[in-house]
Design a protein around this motif. Structure first.
Motif, PDB file in Angstrom:
ATOM      1  N   ILE A  38      39.666  51.873  36.114  1.00  0.00           N
ATOM      2  CA  ILE A  38      40.702  51.136  35.388  1.00  0.00           C
ATOM      3  C   ILE A  38      40.158  49.825  34.820  1.00  0.00           C
ATOM      4  O   ILE A  38      40.379  49.534  33.637  1.00  0.00           O
ATOM      5  N   PRO A  39      39.410  49.024  35.589  1.00  0.00           N
ATOM      6  CA  PRO A  39      38.831  47.825  34.974  1.00  0.00           C
ATOM      7  C   PRO A  39      37.921  48.143  33.785  1.00  0.00           C
ATOM      8  O   PRO A  39      37.921  47.421  32.786  1.00  0.00           O
ATOM      9  N   THR A  40      37.151  49.233  33.878  1.00  0.00           N
ATOM     10  CA  THR A  40      36.270  49.614  32.769  1.00  0.00           C
ATOM     11  C   THR A  40      37.090  49.983  31.534  1.00  0.00           C
ATOM     12  O   THR A  40      36.748  49.585  30.410  1.00  0.00           O
ATOM     13  N   LEU A  41      38.156  50.754  31.731  1.00  0.00           N
ATOM     14  CA  LEU A  41      39.020  51.112  30.599  1.00  0.00           C
ATOM     15  C   LEU A  41      39.591  49.863  29.932  1.00  0.00           C
ATOM     16  O   LEU A  41      39.582  49.737  28.708  1.00  0.00           O
ATOM     17  N   ILE A  42      40.073  48.948  30.755  1.00  0.00           N
ATOM     18  CA  ILE A  42      40.698  47.738  30.210  1.00  0.00           C
ATOM     19  C   ILE A  42      39.678  46.855  29.502  1.00  0.00           C
ATOM     20  O   ILE A  42      39.941  46.348  28.402  1.00  0.00           O
ATOM     21  N   MET A  43      38.513  46.684  30.098  1.00  0.00           N
ATOM     22  CA  MET A  43      37.501  45.809  29.498  1.00  0.00           C
ATOM     23  C   MET A  43      36.867  46.404  28.243  1.00  0.00           C
ATOM     24  O   MET A  43      36.175  45.703  27.509  1.00  0.00           O
ATOM     25  N   ASN A  44      37.119  47.682  27.988  1.00  0.00           N
ATOM     26  CA  ASN A  44      36.641  48.319  26.763  1.00  0.00           C
ATOM     27  C   ASN A  44      37.804  48.652  25.837  1.00  0.00           C
ATOM     28  O   ASN A  44      37.729  49.591  25.051  1.00  0.00           O
ATOM     29  N   SER A  45      38.862  47.867  25.919  1.00  0.00           N
ATOM     30  CA  SER A  45      40.046  48.100  25.107  1.00  0.00           C
ATOM     31  C   SER A  45      40.452  46.811  24.399  1.00  0.00           C
ATOM     32  O   SER A  45      39.856  45.751  24.598  1.00  0.00           O
ATOM     33  N   LYS A  46      41.520  46.914  23.629  1.00  0.00           N
ATOM     34  CA  LYS A  46      42.049  45.731  22.937  1.00  0.00           C
ATOM     35  C   LYS A  46      42.644  44.719  23.918  1.00  0.00           C
ATOM     36  O   LYS A  46      42.940  43.589  23.536  1.00  0.00           O
ATOM     37  N   PHE A  47      42.806  45.102  25.186  1.00  0.00           N
ATOM     38  CA  PHE A  47      43.390  44.212  26.195  1.00  0.00           C
ATOM     39  C   PHE A  47      42.362  43.271  26.819  1.00  0.00           C
ATOM     40  O   PHE A  47      42.734  42.366  27.568  1.00  0.00           O
ATOM     41  N   ARG A  48      41.101  43.464  26.506  1.00  0.00           N
ATOM     42  CA  ARG A  48      40.035  42.631  27.090  1.00  0.00           C
ATOM     43  C   ARG A  48      40.295  41.127  26.965  1.00  0.00           C
ATOM     44  O   ARG A  48      40.125  40.384  27.941  1.00  0.00           O
ATOM     45  N   PRO A  49      40.710  40.640  25.792  1.00  0.00           N
ATOM     46  CA  PRO A  49      40.916  39.185  25.671  1.00  0.00           C
ATOM     47  C   PRO A  49      42.034  38.637  26.572  1.00  0.00           C
ATOM     48  O   PRO A  49      42.111  37.432  26.794  1.00  0.00           O
ATOM     49  N   THR A  50      42.889  39.499  27.075  1.00  0.00           N
ATOM     50  CA  THR A  50      43.993  39.028  27.911  1.00  0.00           C
ATOM     51  C   THR A  50      43.649  39.022  29.400  1.00  0.00           C
ATOM     52  O   THR A  50      44.466  38.587  30.211  1.00  0.00           O
ATOM     53  N   VAL A  51      42.460  39.485  29.751  1.00  0.00           N
ATOM     54  CA  VAL A  51      42.059  39.574  31.155  1.00  0.00           C
ATOM     55  C   VAL A  51      41.735  38.183  31.701  1.00  0.00           C
ATOM     56  O   VAL A  51      40.990  37.421  31.092  1.00  0.00           O
ATOM     57  N   ILE A  52      42.312  37.872  32.840  1.00  0.00           N
ATOM     58  CA  ILE A  52      41.966  36.656  33.567  1.00  0.00           C
ATOM     59  C   ILE A  52      41.011  37.098  34.671  1.00  0.00           C
ATOM     60  O   ILE A  52      41.409  37.777  35.610  1.00  0.00           O
ATOM     61  N   ASN A  53      39.758  36.752  34.533  1.00  0.00           N
ATOM     62  CA  ASN A  53      38.719  37.243  35.431  1.00  0.00           C
ATOM     63  C   ASN A  53      38.612  36.360  36.671  1.00  0.00           C
ATOM     64  O   ASN A  53      37.636  35.651  36.879  1.00  0.00           O
ATOM     65  N   ASP A  54      39.665  36.396  37.482  1.00  0.00           N
ATOM     66  CA  ASP A  54      39.683  35.635  38.729  1.00  0.00           C
ATOM     67  C   ASP A  54      40.601  36.362  39.693  1.00  0.00           C
ATOM     68  O   ASP A  54      41.786  36.517  39.421  1.00  0.00           O
ATOM     69  N   ASN A  55      40.065  36.807  40.808  1.00  0.00           N
ATOM     70  CA  ASN A  55      40.899  37.536  41.756  1.00  0.00           C
ATOM     71  C   ASN A  55      41.492  36.623  42.831  1.00  0.00           C
ATOM     72  O   ASN A  55      42.130  37.094  43.760  1.00  0.00           O
ATOM     73  N   PHE A  56      41.270  35.308  42.710  1.00  0.00           N
ATOM     74  CA  PHE A  56      41.843  34.306  43.595  1.00  0.00           C
ATOM     75  C   PHE A  56      41.355  34.398  45.034  1.00  0.00           C
ATOM     76  O   PHE A  56      41.997  33.898  45.943  1.00  0.00           O
ATOM     77  N   TYR A  57      40.213  35.072  45.265  1.00  0.00           N
ATOM     78  CA  TYR A  57      39.618  35.185  46.598  1.00  0.00           C
ATOM     79  C   TYR A  57      38.395  34.285  46.701  1.00  0.00           C
ATOM     80  O   TYR A  57      37.544  34.280  45.820  1.00  0.00           O
ATOM     81  N   TYR A  58      38.285  33.570  47.809  1.00  0.00           N
ATOM     82  CA  TYR A  58      37.050  32.874  48.141  1.00  0.00           C
ATOM     83  C   TYR A  58      36.198  33.861  48.937  1.00  0.00           C
ATOM     84  O   TYR A  58      36.601  34.300  50.015  1.00  0.00           O
ATOM     85  N   ILE A  59      35.058  34.219  48.383  1.00  0.00           N
ATOM     86  CA  ILE A  59      34.127  35.126  49.051  1.00  0.00           C
ATOM     87  C   ILE A  59      32.735  34.532  48.905  1.00  0.00           C
ATOM     88  O   ILE A  59      32.322  34.168  47.810  1.00  0.00           O
ATOM     89  N   ASP A  60      32.015  34.444  49.998  1.00  0.00           N
ATOM     90  CA  ASP A  60      30.671  33.869  49.997  1.00  0.00           C
ATOM     91  C   ASP A  60      29.648  34.992  50.093  1.00  0.00           C
ATOM     92  O   ASP A  60      29.477  35.618  51.137  1.00  0.00           O
ATOM     93  N   TRP A  61      28.953  35.237  48.976  1.00  0.00           N
ATOM     94  CA  TRP A  61      27.923  36.280  48.924  1.00  0.00           C
ATOM     95  C   TRP A  61      26.520  35.680  49.083  1.00  0.00           C
ATOM     96  O   TRP A  61      25.524  36.337  48.790  1.00  0.00           O
TER      97      TRP A  61
END
Length: 106
Positions: A38-61
């Motif tokens: 689903i993320p791949t479909l959305i990021m390769n569609s006209k909806f890409r500019p509306t995506v807020i790329n933040d899942n609001f999680y603090y994760i330390d990698w």
């Protein structure tokens, strides 16, 4: 991962999936397709500019590898000032106090 989709975006994804037999077959025999299809479909569609790329999680990698660092009291200030609403990963066997601190009880 958590996503909120507009009605138009959800309809686009549903229509795309319903009209693509090969993709549906691929999904049926693939592990974890919900995490990337689903993320791949959305990021390769006209909806890409509306995506807020933040899942609001603090994760330390920072440790590298396939799992995030287990958060402890040493990470409290970083979590507190991260601007994130959620965090992972915790282990009460390793450090119970961090959860009390985050709850405001420590």
């Amino acid at each position: 991962m958590c996503m909120t989709l507009s009605t138009d975006c959800a309809a686009y994804v549903a229509d795309f999936m319903n009209s693509n037999n090969k993709l549906r077959r691929f999904i049926r025999f693939t592990w974890g397709p919900d995490e990337f299809v689903i993320p791949t479909l959305i990021m390769n569609s006209k909806f890409r500019p509306t995506v807020i790329n933040d899942n609001f999680y603090y994760i330390d990698w920072s440790k590298g590898g396939s799992n995030p660092k287990t958060l402890t009291v040493e990470d409290f200030e970083k979590i507190k000032y991260s601007g994130k609403l959620l965090a992972r990963k915790f282990d009460i066997q390793q450090d119970r106090m961090i959860l009390d601190m985050l709850d405001g009880n420590g």
